[in-house]
Design a protein around this motif. Structure first.
Motif, short mmCIF file in Angstrom:
data_model
loop_
_atom_site.label_atom_id
_atom_site.label_comp_id
_atom_site.label_asym_id
_atom_site.label_seq_id
_atom_site.Cartn_x
_atom_site.Cartn_y
_atom_site.Cartn_z
N ALA A 115 0.96 -1.21 0.17
CA ALA A 115 -0.04 0.03 0.00
C ALA A 115 0.93 1.24 0.13
CB ALA A 115 -0.85 -0.03 1.17
N ALA A 116 1.89 1.25 0.80
CA ALA A 116 2.71 2.19 1.00
C ALA A 116 3.54 2.58 -0.44
CB ALA A 116 3.75 2.34 2.07
N SER A 117 3.83 1.66 -1.04
CA SER A 117 4.82 1.46 -2.28
C SER A 117 3.58 2.25 -3.59
CB SER A 117 5.10 0.34 -2.57
OG SER A 117 6.23 -0.02 -1.67
N LEU A 118 2.66 1.62 -3.33
CA LEU A 118 1.48 2.17 -4.29
C LEU A 118 1.41 3.57 -4.40
CD1 LEU A 118 -0.57 1.64 -6.54
CD2 LEU A 118 -2.20 0.93 -4.84
N LEU A 119 1.02 3.92 -2.91
CA LEU A 119 0.76 5.32 -2.69
C LEU A 119 2.09 6.28 -3.32
CD1 LEU A 119 -0.96 5.35 0.84
CD2 LEU A 119 -1.81 5.54 -1.67
N LEU A 176 3.79 9.70 -9.91
CA LEU A 176 2.78 9.62 -11.34
C LEU A 176 3.43 8.19 -12.18
CD1 LEU A 176 2.44 13.23 -12.33
CD2 LEU A 176 0.87 11.77 -11.20
N LYS A 177 4.02 7.40 -11.43
CA LYS A 177 4.63 6.33 -12.18
C LYS A 177 3.67 5.34 -12.54
CE LYS A 177 9.32 6.56 -10.13
NZ LYS A 177 9.99 6.04 -9.00
N VAL A 178 2.93 5.38 -13.48
CA VAL A 178 1.67 4.41 -13.99
C VAL A 178 1.97 3.18 -13.92
CG1 VAL A 178 -0.26 4.25 -15.67
CG2 VAL A 178 0.84 6.55 -15.25
N ALA A 179 2.85 2.59 -14.62
CA ALA A 179 3.51 1.15 -14.59
C ALA A 179 3.54 0.66 -13.57
CB ALA A 179 4.68 1.13 -15.78
N ASP A 180 4.21 1.41 -12.65
CA ASP A 180 4.65 0.76 -11.15
C ASP A 180 3.36 0.69 -10.36
OD1 ASP A 180 7.24 0.71 -11.98
OD2 ASP A 180 7.92 2.38 -10.57
N SER A 181 2.44 1.67 -10.72
CA SER A 181 1.18 1.95 -9.77
C SER A 181 0.47 0.72 -10.03
CB SER A 181 0.47 3.23 -10.04
OG SER A 181 1.06 4.12 -9.78
N ASN A 182 0.18 0.30 -11.56
CA ASN A 182 -0.46 -0.62 -11.92
C ASN A 182 -0.07 -2.17 -11.45
OD1 ASN A 182 -2.08 0.90 -13.25
ND2 ASN A 182 -1.15 0.91 -15.20
N ARG A 183 1.19 -2.29 -11.43
CA ARG A 183 2.00 -3.58 -10.97
C ARG A 183 1.70 -3.66 -9.67
NH1 ARG A 183 6.47 -3.87 -8.38
NH2 ARG A 183 7.20 -1.86 -9.07
N LEU A 184 1.96 -2.59 -8.75
CA LEU A 184 1.67 -2.50 -7.44
C LEU A 184 0.27 -2.78 -7.15
CD1 LEU A 184 4.17 0.23 -6.66
CD2 LEU A 184 4.63 -2.29 -5.69
N ARG A 185 -0.69 -2.04 -7.62
CA ARG A 185 -2.21 -2.47 -7.30
C ARG A 185 -2.31 -4.07 -7.72
NH1 ARG A 185 -3.84 0.60 -10.71
NH2 ARG A 185 -4.13 2.57 -9.44
#
Length: 192
Positions: free
Chosen positions: A92-96, A102-111
């Motif tokens: 959750a912390a990494s996703l936030l 604004l790292k979309v690819a990282d956000s999607n992977r972490l989600r």
């Protein structure tokens, strides 16, 4: 929180003092996790120096839950739950952080990893206790994830009231989870 009241009430109540203690402990831990989650969100959003400390405190929720579960399910199973809960909060912390940067690819992977962690946690809890339905856990954990993401969006948009309301929702979800944990333990171990 619930209170014991006087001894006469405790003896005639349908909730034993042991059950009441379990319920109160789990509800307290649930509320602490929400407060810590909000501290993490604020630290990440405003890039505060207490960010790492807040994340460590949030991750410690896994150990706190394990301490309760250990009494009923043993050390190995409790540690596995602790690992999944700590991992859930770390994700959750990494996703936030990724969303803030604004790292979309990282956000999607972490989600995706966060959702997978929730499914593993739901499955693991169901295997521990037949009164904990896997589908119910999946729903509770998914709703928690959505509320946290919405709180982040509200904060990003400067909607302070919306963000505060999301944390009210997160607190309600956390208390539902705590009560569900307690109910399952009480049902599985039927206390007189």
């Amino acid at each position: 929180m619930y209170s014991k009241g006087n001894r006469q009430t405790a003896r005639t109540s349908c909730i034993s003092e042991q059950q009441l203690s379990l319920i109160n402990t789990l509800r307290r831990l649930a509320e602490q996790s929400v407060y810590r989650l909000r501290a993490v969100l604020t630290s990440i959003f405003f890039e505060l120096p207490d960010r790492a400390a807040n994340i460590r405190l949030l991750e410690s929720a896994g150990g706190d839950i394990a301490a309760v579960l250990r009494r009923y399910y043993g050390d190995q199973r409790a540690q596995e739950c602790a690992r999944l809960v700590a991992g859930r909060y770390r994700l959750a912390a990494s996703l936030l952080s990724a969303r803030l940067e604004l790292k979309v690819a990282d956000s999607n992977r972490l989600r995706s990893q966060w959702a997978q962690n929730g499914r593993l946690l739901a499955r693991g809890l169901h295997l521990l206790n037949p009164y904990w339905e896997e589908q119910q856990w999946n729903q509770l954990l998914f709703l928690q994830m959505k509320a946290l993401e919405k709180a982040f969006e509200d904060k990003s948009e400067g909607d302070w009231y919306g963000e505060a309301s999301r944390f009210d929702e997160l607190e309600e979800r956390a208390l539902q989870m705590a009560d569900y944990l307690a109910r399952g333990i009480v049902q599985q171990f039927v206390w007189a």
